[in-house]
Design an enzyme around this catalytic site. Structure first.
Site, PDB file in Angstrom:
ATOM      1  N   CYS A   1       0.835  -1.208   0.000  1.00 51.11           N
ATOM      2  CA  CYS A   1       0.000   0.000   0.000  1.00 51.11           C
ATOM      3  C   CYS A   1       0.870   1.260   0.000  1.00 51.11           C
ATOM      4  O   CYS A   1       1.495   1.566  -1.009  1.00 51.11           O
ATOM      5  CB  CYS A   1      -0.983  -0.052   1.172  1.00 51.11           C
ATOM      6  SG  CYS A   1      -2.340   1.121   1.023  1.00 51.11           S
TER       7      CYS A   1
ATOM      8  N   HIS B   1      -3.315  -5.576   1.675  1.00 51.25           N
ATOM      9  CA  HIS B   1      -2.693  -5.787   2.987  1.00 51.25           C
ATOM     10  C   HIS B   1      -2.668  -7.268   3.390  1.00 51.25           C
ATOM     11  O   HIS B   1      -3.551  -7.711   4.133  1.00 51.25           O
ATOM     12  CB  HIS B   1      -3.456  -4.983   4.047  1.00 51.25           C
ATOM     13  CG  HIS B   1      -3.295  -3.522   3.869  1.00 51.25           C
ATOM     14  ND1 HIS B   1      -2.149  -2.856   4.237  1.00 51.25           N
ATOM     15  CD2 HIS B   1      -4.097  -2.593   3.310  1.00 51.25           C
ATOM     16  CE1 HIS B   1      -2.258  -1.583   3.935  1.00 51.25           C
ATOM     17  NE2 HIS B   1      -3.438  -1.396   3.362  1.00 51.25           N
TER      18      HIS B   1
ATOM     19  N   GLU C   1      -1.018  -8.594   5.570  1.00 48.45           N
ATOM     20  CA  GLU C   1      -0.835  -8.725   7.026  1.00 48.45           C
ATOM     21  C   GLU C   1      -2.169  -8.670   7.782  1.00 48.45           C
ATOM     22  O   GLU C   1      -2.208  -8.940   8.973  1.00 48.45           O
ATOM     23  CB  GLU C   1       0.135  -7.652   7.536  1.00 48.45           C
ATOM     24  CG  GLU C   1      -0.437  -6.253   7.710  1.00 48.45           C
ATOM     25  CD  GLU C   1      -0.637  -5.478   6.395  1.00 48.45           C
ATOM     26  OE1 GLU C   1      -0.407  -6.055   5.309  1.00 48.45           O
ATOM     27  OE2 GLU C   1      -1.047  -4.305   6.477  1.00 48.45           O
TER      28      GLU C   1
END
Lengths: 295, 197
Positions: free
Chosen positions: B79, B172, B174
């Site tokens: 990002c 993302h 994560e």
């Protein structure tokens, strides 16, 4: 492709990206630009900063949509805006304006004495204030995707923010020490759903990002909040009611990143001029406190 | 037994803690990076999501720009991190650092404001199982040079790409429990380490 908008993961995801950052209150496009240039991770668009709301009194409402649009056009960072507690029509308007986050805020005059907004019904995520763990979990149960401790807005006095952080993080640690069967009674004491109480006991944290607000006026205040466990900070009146907003804004941003580095903190704290005109919260009557709004 | 990889996560602002957690689960030794000397001895660096303007300013103010340019290990940008690593951004603010370590031009906030943020299933090149991906005010890759390998697309826009030791994602990884993108980055970091020694 199975695409979904407005899921809890998407709502809380933006808060995850704001971590380690400073969210600044702004009332004009020029202030928003100063905040962005200083490294703010988001701005909060409002009509008057809390110190002025406190001084001027009257009913504090959602900002004028014209003002919110001006601020949205001035910056590329996320723009948040405040709605009154329980005022779901203001929240609907803010969602139509495509603000990035709605703060259901005790800084504005509450619109409902019993009910907060049902936040599950919105695509836009909400952040809500709290003074303790029970209040935080009630807001999360209502759909808040981010929590901030309340502190006492518009004072420049950090003491209430510290009390609220100690209550929340201490409460979380205490839950972790309880036996499984003790969590049911504790859920009752906290006034919070048992599922959330069990989750917090098992994970040692809130299920959403937790910032600190209310009374942050200096880089040292920001560092204190981060060291006590905050994921990031909101600065309301502390920047644009100070003598020289731009350098103070930048210093608070750097202090939030390097909160564990006293040498950086000493350097960025130098030569910032006067902090905002402050009020000791101990001198306020109960009727003057904003933190007691919401339940 | 192989030495654990040493991976730093740029921790000036944003979602760094989650990357440290995922990398730890994959057996890497993950550390937070806020100053240039913390890059010493690392096999890889993750530049996380956050606000690209805020991260850009803090990177510049603490001399991390030159340090990251001089870093020889693998780098993974998600990002805001992808924006920082790009050669260009069609709508960058004038003073935003762009390191030019991968030959892509990105568009910031390409999908619009938060109300348009979404999660979706992506097809990964060479994999049959879809990857759940969370896009938060995300950028996309507007154009990519010939040396850039496109590993996933969404609606015809590249959102996961690699050029040599540099990996970028618009989303993302994560924020979900699927660790495949981080596993890929660990492979890239091992390859980059074996080239250097």
């Amino acid at each position: 492709m199975n695409s979904e908008i407005g899921t809890m993961r998407v709502k809380s995801g933006l808060a995850e990206m704001l971590k380690g950052g400073v969210i600044m209150d702004v009332t004009t496009a020029e202030q928003a630009k100063i905040a962005e240039d200083a490294g703010a991770c988001a701005v909060m668009a409002l009509e008057r900063v809390p110190a002025d709301i406190r001084a001027q009194g009257g009913v504090a409402r959602m900002a004028d949509p014209t003002k919110i649009r001006e601020i949205q056009e001035a910056v590329t960072i996320p723009v948040m805006a405040k709605a009154r507690i329980g005022h779901f029509a203001e929240a609907q308007i803010l969602q139509a304006l495509e603000v990035d986050y709605i703060d259901e805020s005790e800084v504005l005059t509450p619109a409902d004495e019993e009910h907060h907004i049902d936040k599950w019904g919105f695509t836009i995520p909400f952040v809500c204030g709290c003074r303790n763990l029970g209040e935080a979990l009630r807001r999360i149960a209502e759909g808040a995707a981010m929590i901030r401790t309340k502190g006492e807005a518009g004072t420049g006095d950090i003491v209430n923010a510290v009390r609220h952080m100690r209550a929340v993080y201490g409460g979380i640690r205490r839950l972790g020490s309880l036996r499984d069967e003790e969590l049911y009674a504790e859920a009752k004491n906290l006034g919070a759903p048992i599922e959330l109480v069990k989750w917090v006991a098992g994970n040692g944290k809130l299920p959403v990002v937790t910032f600190t607000a209310g009374g942050i006026a200096t880089p040292a205040d920001a560092s204190l909040c981060m060291q006590l466990g905050a994921d990031g900070v909101f600065v309301g009146s502390g920047i644009f009611k100070s003598d020289d907003p731009a350098p103070r804004a930048k210093a608070i941003v750097e202090a939030t990143t390097h909160y564990q580095d006293p040498e950086v903190l000493a350097r960025v704290s130098q030569g910032l001029g006067e902090a905002m005109a402050s009020i000791s919260t101990a001198s306020l009557d109960d009727s003057q406190l904003l933190e007691t709004r919401g339940w | 037994m192989e030495e654990p990889l040493k991976i730093g996560v740029l921790a000036v602002q944003g979602n760094f803690r989650e990357h440290v957690n995922v990398l730890g689960r994959l057996g890497a030794r993950a550390s937070e990076v806020r100053k240039p000397d913390q890059l010493d001895g690392l096999d890889g660096l993750v530049i996380p999501g956050g606000e690209s303007t805020a991260i850009g300013k803090l990177v510049r103010a603490y001399d991390l720009e030159q340090a990251i340019l001089a870093f020889k290990g693998a780098i993974f940008g998600t990002c805001a991190g992808m924006i920082l690593l790009a050669r260009g951004a069609v709508d960058a603010t004038p003073d935003q650092p762009l390191l030019g370590l991968i030959d892509v031009v990105v568009r910031r906030n390409a999908y619009g404001r938060q109300v348009h943020s979404f999660e979706t299933d992506l097809e990964l090149v060479g994999e049959t199982r879809p990857l759940r991906a969370v896009f938060i005010r995300a950028p996309w890759i507007e154009s990519a040079g010939p040396a850039v390998e496109i590993l996933a697309q969404h609606d015809g826009r590249p959102v996961l790409a690699r050029e040599g030791r540099i990996l970028v994602a618009a989303f993302h990884p994560e924020l979900t429990d699927d660790t495949r993108v981080h596993e890929l980055f660990c492979e890239v970091a091992r390859e980059a380490a074996s080239v250097r020694t």
